[in-house]
Scaffold this motif. Structure first.
Motif, PDB file in Angstrom:
ATOM      1  N   MET A  36     -58.970  52.281  43.224  1.00 25.38           N
ATOM      2  CA  MET A  36     -57.822  52.693  42.417  1.00 25.38           C
ATOM      3  C   MET A  36     -58.272  53.438  41.161  1.00 25.38           C
ATOM      4  O   MET A  36     -57.444  54.022  40.459  1.00 25.38           O
ATOM      5  N   LEU A  37     -59.544  53.421  40.883  1.00 26.91           N
ATOM      6  CA  LEU A  37     -60.099  54.156  39.742  1.00 26.91           C
ATOM      7  C   LEU A  37     -60.651  55.484  40.235  1.00 26.91           C
ATOM      8  O   LEU A  37     -60.616  55.796  41.417  1.00 26.91           O
ATOM      9  N   SER A  38     -61.192  56.286  39.313  1.00 24.26           N
ATOM     10  CA  SER A  38     -61.867  57.527  39.702  1.00 24.26           C
ATOM     11  C   SER A  38     -63.234  57.568  39.030  1.00 24.26           C
ATOM     12  O   SER A  38     -63.422  57.003  37.946  1.00 24.26           O
ATOM     13  N   TYR A  39     -64.174  58.259  39.685  1.00 22.34           N
ATOM     14  CA  TYR A  39     -65.569  58.221  39.249  1.00 22.34           C
ATOM     15  C   TYR A  39     -66.169  59.620  39.223  1.00 22.34           C
ATOM     16  O   TYR A  39     -65.841  60.464  40.068  1.00 22.34           O
ATOM     17  N   PRO A  40     -67.110  59.850  38.285  1.00 17.12           N
ATOM     18  CA  PRO A  40     -67.937  61.058  38.384  1.00 17.12           C
ATOM     19  C   PRO A  40     -68.888  60.900  39.563  1.00 17.12           C
ATOM     20  O   PRO A  40     -69.037  59.794  40.111  1.00 17.12           O
ATOM     21  N   VAL A  41     -69.545  61.989  39.949  1.00 14.34           N
ATOM     22  CA  VAL A  41     -70.364  61.948  41.157  1.00 14.34           C
ATOM     23  C   VAL A  41     -71.695  62.661  40.952  1.00 14.34           C
ATOM     24  O   VAL A  41     -71.778  63.675  40.256  1.00 14.34           O
ATOM     25  N   LEU A  42     -72.732  62.103  41.561  1.00 14.91           N
ATOM     26  CA  LEU A  42     -74.062  62.704  41.577  1.00 14.91           C
ATOM     27  C   LEU A  42     -74.406  63.029  43.027  1.00 14.91           C
ATOM     28  O   LEU A  42     -74.432  62.137  43.877  1.00 14.91           O
ATOM     29  N   MET A  69     -73.805  51.742  31.213  1.00 13.97           N
ATOM     30  CA  MET A  69     -73.716  53.159  31.556  1.00 13.97           C
ATOM     31  C   MET A  69     -72.463  53.414  32.388  1.00 13.97           C
ATOM     32  O   MET A  69     -72.025  52.562  33.146  1.00 13.97           O
ATOM     33  N   GLN A  70     -71.915  54.606  32.235  1.00 12.65           N
ATOM     34  CA  GLN A  70     -70.713  54.976  32.968  1.00 12.65           C
ATOM     35  C   GLN A  70     -70.956  54.872  34.474  1.00 12.65           C
ATOM     36  O   GLN A  70     -71.899  55.485  34.993  1.00 12.65           O
ATOM     37  N   PRO A  71     -70.135  54.127  35.215  1.00 13.38           N
ATOM     38  CA  PRO A  71     -70.330  54.027  36.667  1.00 13.38           C
ATOM     39  C   PRO A  71     -70.083  55.372  37.340  1.00 13.38           C
ATOM     40  O   PRO A  71     -69.207  56.139  36.935  1.00 13.38           O
ATOM     41  N   MET A  72     -70.871  55.630  38.377  1.00 12.48           N
ATOM     42  CA  MET A  72     -70.721  56.869  39.131  1.00 12.48           C
ATOM     43  C   MET A  72     -70.885  56.582  40.613  1.00 12.48           C
ATOM     44  O   MET A  72     -71.413  55.538  41.006  1.00 12.48           O
ATOM     45  N   PHE A 239     -74.463  60.481  32.447  1.00  7.89           N
ATOM     46  CA  PHE A 239     -73.477  59.409  32.537  1.00  7.89           C
ATOM     47  C   PHE A 239     -73.689  58.449  31.362  1.00  7.89           C
ATOM     48  O   PHE A 239     -74.140  57.321  31.548  1.00  7.89           O
ATOM     49  N   PRO A 240     -73.412  58.895  30.144  1.00  9.20           N
ATOM     50  CA  PRO A 240     -73.709  58.087  28.970  1.00  9.20           C
ATOM     51  C   PRO A 240     -72.928  56.773  28.963  1.00  9.20           C
ATOM     52  O   PRO A 240     -71.893  56.633  29.621  1.00  9.20           O
ATOM     53  N   ALA A 241     -73.465  55.826  28.212  1.00  5.99           N
ATOM     54  CA  ALA A 241     -72.861  54.499  28.132  1.00  5.99           C
ATOM     55  C   ALA A 241     -71.441  54.592  27.618  1.00  5.99           C
ATOM     56  O   ALA A 241     -71.124  55.386  26.726  1.00  5.99           O
ATOM     57  N   THR A 242     -70.580  53.766  28.190  1.00  5.33           N
ATOM     58  CA  THR A 242     -69.198  53.697  27.734  1.00  5.33           C
ATOM     59  C   THR A 242     -69.108  52.742  26.549  1.00  5.33           C
ATOM     60  O   THR A 242     -69.995  51.915  26.320  1.00  5.33           O
ATOM     61  N   GLY A 243     -68.039  52.833  25.798  1.00 10.13           N
ATOM     62  CA  GLY A 243     -67.863  51.948  24.655  1.00 10.13           C
ATOM     63  C   GLY A 243     -67.673  50.515  25.087  1.00 10.13           C
ATOM     64  O   GLY A 243     -67.100  50.224  26.146  1.00 10.13           O
ATOM     65  N   LEU A 244     -68.186  49.603  24.303  1.00 16.72           N
ATOM     66  CA  LEU A 244     -68.084  48.177  24.616  1.00 16.72           C
ATOM     67  C   LEU A 244     -66.685  47.673  24.302  1.00 16.72           C
ATOM     68  O   LEU A 244     -66.031  48.159  23.413  1.00 16.72           O
TER      69      LEU A 244
END
Length: 244
Positions: A36-42, A69-72, A239-244
């Protein structure tokens, strides 16, 4: 202690009219994956190598769970060794077909089966050696699809340098490049090359085209021993870390 080895990897077969075959891919889904979420891709060339010798799924798990780190999603695209140079080299007989497959068949297939963000800045192309080469040429040929390049000791030889110099400015391209300082005499079936020299040439040519280049020369050889070591920094860059 967190078990970073608990990885979710899905195997897919991407049908291709252009290649006349189905291409196997491995798709890594991050911890806490939710469709249900969306993700960046490598997207990784030499996909099997990235997963086995590069240990990219374990590295991504660790960075996501330990550093926030931002999930991908990671897509490893397989290649047959006997076809690799033909598909990846800019002068290879199958290169144009492979790039067309990648842009017009692989992307739509993956994006229709997984919740991936479709903006070009959310896509990263990754490759080692000739995999870095074909990734760069994909970004140059399809500038509206790909804005990010992760290159591990890219085989940026004269045809690629000429291609960069003839290209239009690429201010939207973000390139992260490394090369090993011991890569001054790399033996390939195409000859022996100084990868440090050619990566410096590529860096300079890309910067002249207004590409945002992050470049490093590190102690190491043209092997996964070096590339696995630096992959975490490449992932952190895109994919930098997201805010805590």
């Amino acid at each position: 202690m967190t078990d970073y080895m608990k990885r979710t990897i899905v195997k897919e077969e991407v049908p291709s009219r252009i290649l006349g075959e189905s291409r196997p891919v491995k798709v890594y889904l991050p911890p806490g994956y939710n469709d249900m979420l969306s993700y960046p891709v490598l997207y990784c060339q030499d996909g099997n190598d990235f997963f086995t010798m590069g240990r990219i799924a374990t590295i991504a798990n660790k960075l996501i769970l330990e550093e926030n780190m931002q999930p991908m999603i990671i897509v490893g695209v397989s290649v047959e060794r006997r076809k690799r140079t033909s598909e990846y080299s800019p002068v290879g007989e199958l290169n144009a077909f492979y790039k067309q497959f990648f842009a017009t068949e692989l992307l739509p297939y993956i994006e229709s089966n997984f919740p991936i963000r479709r903006q070009p800045e959310e896509r990263v192309l990754a490759g080692d050696s000739l995999g870095g080469t074909v990734s760069l040429h994909l970004a140059m040929d399809y500038p509206d699809l790909f804005h990010n390049l992760l290159s591990l000791s890219g085989a940026f030889l004269l045809p690629t340098i000429k291609g960069i110099r003839m290209a239009a400015d690429m201010p939207r391209l973000n390139a992260w490049m490394i090369v090993g300082l011991q890569e001054t005499s790399v033996e390939t079936h195409m000859g022996t090359f100084d990868f440090v020299y050619w990566n410096r040439e590529a860096k300079e040519a890309l910067e002249r085209k207004k590409v945002r280049v992050t470049y490093a020369e590190l102690r190491g050889e043209h092997t996964w021993g070096l590339w696995q070591q630096v992959l975490p920094n490449g992932l952190r860059h895109f994919f930098p870390a997201t805010g805590l």
